[in-house]
Design a protein around this motif. Structure first.
Motif, PDB file in Angstrom:
ATOM      1  N   ASN A 215       0.735  -1.251  -0.027  1.00 60.94           N
ATOM      2  CA  ASN A 215       0.000  -0.051  -0.041  1.00 60.94           C
ATOM      3  C   ASN A 215       0.991   1.311  -0.010  1.00 60.94           C
ATOM      4  O   ASN A 215       0.217   2.372  -0.129  1.00 60.94           O
ATOM      5  CB  ASN A 215      -1.027  -0.020   1.260  1.00 60.94           C
ATOM      6  N   LYS A 216       2.146   1.145   0.243  1.00 65.89           N
ATOM      7  CA  LYS A 216       3.124   2.120   0.357  1.00 65.89           C
ATOM      8  C   LYS A 216       3.034   2.968  -1.288  1.00 65.89           C
ATOM      9  O   LYS A 216       3.168   4.175  -1.604  1.00 65.89           O
ATOM     10  CB  LYS A 216       4.287   2.058   0.805  1.00 65.89           C
ATOM     11  N   ASP A 217       2.855   1.714  -2.166  1.00 63.51           N
ATOM     12  CA  ASP A 217       2.737   2.489  -3.727  1.00 63.51           C
ATOM     13  C   ASP A 217       1.434   2.490  -4.051  1.00 63.51           C
ATOM     14  O   ASP A 217       0.593   1.731  -3.978  1.00 63.51           O
ATOM     15  CB  ASP A 217       3.133   1.319  -4.670  1.00 63.51           C
ATOM     16  N   THR A 218       1.335   3.962  -4.351  1.00 61.68           N
ATOM     17  CA  THR A 218      -0.214   4.333  -4.397  1.00 61.68           C
ATOM     18  C   THR A 218      -0.836   3.791  -5.709  1.00 61.68           C
ATOM     19  O   THR A 218      -1.933   3.957  -5.888  1.00 61.68           O
ATOM     20  CB  THR A 218      -0.302   6.027  -4.831  1.00 61.68           C
ATOM     21  N   GLN A 219      -0.187   3.208  -6.677  1.00 63.43           N
ATOM     22  CA  GLN A 219      -0.920   2.526  -7.676  1.00 63.43           C
ATOM     23  C   GLN A 219      -1.641   1.217  -7.130  1.00 63.43           C
ATOM     24  O   GLN A 219      -2.395   0.629  -7.998  1.00 63.43           O
ATOM     25  CB  GLN A 219      -0.206   2.225  -8.674  1.00 63.43           C
TER      26      GLN A 219
ATOM     27  N   GLU B 136      -3.759  -0.991  -4.043  1.00 66.56           N
ATOM     28  CA  GLU B 136      -4.615  -1.005  -2.794  1.00 66.56           C
ATOM     29  C   GLU B 136      -4.771  -2.597  -2.401  1.00 66.56           C
ATOM     30  O   GLU B 136      -5.415  -3.182  -3.023  1.00 66.56           O
ATOM     31  CB  GLU B 136      -6.143  -0.437  -2.978  1.00 66.56           C
TER      32      GLU B 136
END
Length: 99
Positions: free
Chosen positions: A67-71, A73
């Motif tokens: 979830n740290k990567d905004t692409q 969820e």
């Protein structure tokens, strides 16, 4: 086992919109389903691989890391939710003659 759903916000023709994972007690993929926006589904497991999917054998990252990567969820789901998607994917693949 634990079960994870990852939505990929940057999905496209060659990228799945949703990925579902069954993760074993060693934190490694056991089974997975990838679902594309067009409805196509590919799966991988101990005895089956469709499309270009396979079990990676790599450690599955923590949800917080994904979830740290905004692409992406990512969230945990129930075993029943995973099995519903898995069974639907098997049914769709049988109808298309892929398994």
């Amino acid at each position: 086992m634990r079960y994870v759903h990852v939505h990929w916000r940057l999905y496209g023709e060659h990228r799945p919109a949703d990925m579902f994972y069954e993760i074993d007690d060693d934190e490694v993929e056991n089974r997975k389903v990838e679902r594309y926006i067009c409805g196509k589904m590919d799966i991988a497991g101990p005895d089956i691989e469709t499309g270009e999917k396979w079990i990676s054998g790599d450690y599955f990252p923590a949800l917080e890391q994904i979830n740290k990567d905004t692409q992406f969820e990512a969230k945990e789901i129930s075993e029943a939710e995973f099995n519903e998607v898995w069974d639907l994917a098997i049914l769709n693949l049988r109808r298309s003659g892929s398994v």
